[in-house]
Enzyme design. Sequence first.
Site, PDB file in Angstrom:
ATOM      1  N   HIS A  13       4.268   8.975   4.729  1.00  8.68           N
ATOM      2  CA  HIS A  13       3.512   7.744   4.358  1.00  8.68           C
ATOM      3  C   HIS A  13       2.013   8.018   4.261  1.00  8.68           C
ATOM      4  O   HIS A  13       1.521   7.919   5.426  1.00  8.68           O
ATOM      5  CB  HIS A  13       3.663   6.417   4.944  1.00  8.68           C
ATOM      6  N   HIS A  15      -1.995   7.452   2.252  1.00  2.59           N
ATOM      7  CA  HIS A  15      -2.796   7.068   1.160  1.00  2.59           C
ATOM      8  C   HIS A  15      -4.002   8.138   0.925  1.00  2.59           C
ATOM      9  O   HIS A  15      -4.683   8.227   1.825  1.00  2.59           O
ATOM     10  CB  HIS A  15      -3.398   5.564   1.424  1.00  2.59           C
ATOM     11  N   LYS A  99       8.128   2.844  -4.579  1.00  3.23           N
ATOM     12  CA  LYS A  99       7.557   2.068  -3.468  1.00  3.23           C
ATOM     13  C   LYS A  99       7.524   0.522  -3.919  1.00  3.23           C
ATOM     14  O   LYS A  99       7.042  -0.061  -4.906  1.00  3.23           O
ATOM     15  CB  LYS A  99       5.989   2.472  -3.152  1.00  3.23           C
ATOM     16  N   HIS A 136       7.308  -1.738   1.597  1.00  8.12           N
ATOM     17  CA  HIS A 136       6.251  -2.409   2.645  1.00  8.12           C
ATOM     18  C   HIS A 136       7.053  -3.791   2.859  1.00  8.12           C
ATOM     19  O   HIS A 136       7.252  -4.786   2.092  1.00  8.12           O
ATOM     20  CB  HIS A 136       5.048  -2.889   1.651  1.00  8.12           C
ATOM     21  N   HIS A 174       6.354   1.985   8.033  1.00 12.44           N
ATOM     22  CA  HIS A 174       5.339   1.465   9.201  1.00 12.44           C
ATOM     23  C   HIS A 174       5.954   0.219  10.000  1.00 12.44           C
ATOM     24  O   HIS A 174       5.523  -0.858   9.876  1.00 12.44           O
ATOM     25  CB  HIS A 174       3.984   1.103   8.699  1.00 12.44           C
ATOM     26  N   ASP A 247       0.453   6.403   7.501  1.00  7.64           N
ATOM     27  CA  ASP A 247      -0.228   5.362   6.777  1.00  7.64           C
ATOM     28  C   ASP A 247      -1.797   5.270   7.077  1.00  7.64           C
ATOM     29  O   ASP A 247      -2.480   4.347   6.899  1.00  7.64           O
ATOM     30  CB  ASP A 247       0.194   3.894   7.457  1.00  7.64           C
TER      31      ASP A 247
HETATM   32  C1  NCD Z   1      -3.016   0.260   2.804  1.00  4.57           C
HETATM   33  C2  NCD Z   1      -4.111   0.829   1.884  1.00  4.57           C
HETATM   34  O1  NCD Z   1      -5.364   0.416   2.536  1.00  4.57           O
HETATM   35  O2  NCD Z   1      -3.691   1.393   0.996  1.00  4.57           O
HETATM   36  N1  NCD Z   1      -3.519  -0.525   4.153  1.00  4.57           N
HETATM   37  C3  NCD Z   1      -2.925  -0.554   5.378  1.00  4.57           C
HETATM   38  O3  NCD Z   1      -3.464  -1.370   6.090  1.00  4.57           O
HETATM   39  N2  NCD Z   1      -1.870   0.277   5.828  1.00  4.57           N
HETATM   40  C4  NCD Z   1      -1.907  -0.350   2.263  1.00  4.57           C
HETATM   41  C5  NCD Z   1      -0.532  -0.487   3.045  1.00  4.57           C
HETATM   42  O4  NCD Z   1       0.047   0.580   3.216  1.00  4.57           O
HETATM   43  O5  NCD Z   1      -0.195  -1.610   3.306  1.00  4.57           O
HETATM   44 ZN    ZN Z   2       0.629   2.166   3.601  1.00  2.00          ZN
END
Ligand code: NCD
Ligand code: ZN
Length: 344
Positions: A13, A15, A99, A136, A174, A247
């Site tokens: 997971h 970003h 997702k 999520h 998460h 995450d």
């Molecule tokens: C994530 C993001 O910034 O893209 N933020 C987070 O707090 N985890 C989005 C997400 O996974 O909820």
């Molecule tokens: Zn995330």
Amino acid sequence: MQELRIRRPDDWHLHLRDGAALKAVLPFTAQRFARAIVMPNLTPPVTTTAAALAYRERILAALPAGAQFTPLMTLYLTDLTTPAEIDRALDSGAVYGAKLYPAGATTHSEAGVSDVRRLDAVLERMAERGLPLLVHGEVTAAEVDVFDREARFIDLVLAPLVERTPTLRVVFEHVSTRAAVAYVCAARAGVAATVTPQHMLLNRNAMFRGGLRPHLYCLPVLKTENDRVAIIEAVASGNPRFFLGTDSAPHARHTKENACGCAGIFSAHAGIELYAEAFEQAGMLARLEDFAASFGADFYRLPRNTATLRLQRRDWSPPAHYGFGEHTLVPWRAGESIAWSLAP
Ligand code: NCD
Ligand code: ZN
């Protein structure tokens, strides 16, 4: 010095963002992880296979020379996603999950799903063809307490969805509460969860230690010590349903240190080291390899990596910030210390 040699891990997971931000953060992940499930919440979101393939090319182009890293792409489900798009995603061979962001749940989720029942045909096709649903798990209703949103989501959305679509594989992303851990442990086969380093190492007090700490604000928000302990116990039990997903969610410093700060903790710079610390604290270092490098691959039906990664028990201190395109990025533990390092 204590050294730990493990199978090279994967991040289930992550970003990565896009453009200059992508270029800034990708090397941290590629140095540690062989593969990562790349979240599709760009602006605009990655809602089609064509967009996922184009994003994949941009990631590959941003990799440092010599990096050994494979991005595993995902689709962002909306009210308008069709079963045919699921077919295209699978036929591409590059998409490994879809997702579900409840509309408005988190960063860049405005285009998310307003009512999961609209997705029944899509989920049916995903189940048939074996594409995992990544969730999520938070309700978004403004009247629901922010600390209760995950538990409420289980009862209202996730449990019914999992029962309605009995062969769909589902990752509860998460997990942050005792309720989520208990749900995943008791759910039918095919339900798993990712666990972040922040939800293993911190409880909600951390956000308020000596003042408000915007860099420790993420979604799902940190919970109580009782919740954190439940997560540690689940991982310590060696249950293969729980595996690594950082995450890591980079945001420019000025958007975190802001009157309305963004959610997301950046941890990719120490994406395996922080887990080593958490596992050591819990007296379960011997469990790290399966959590980081076996259970996720098995769930996604991918081969386990064959390369290895070496960690050393040596303190280091992340810098106050990293470059982030024309902005800067404040990493978790900036100016503090982390107990484990990558071996040189
Ligand atoms: C994530 C993001 O910034 O893209 N933020 C987070 O707090 N985890 C989005 C997400 O996974 O909820
Ligand atoms: Zn995330």
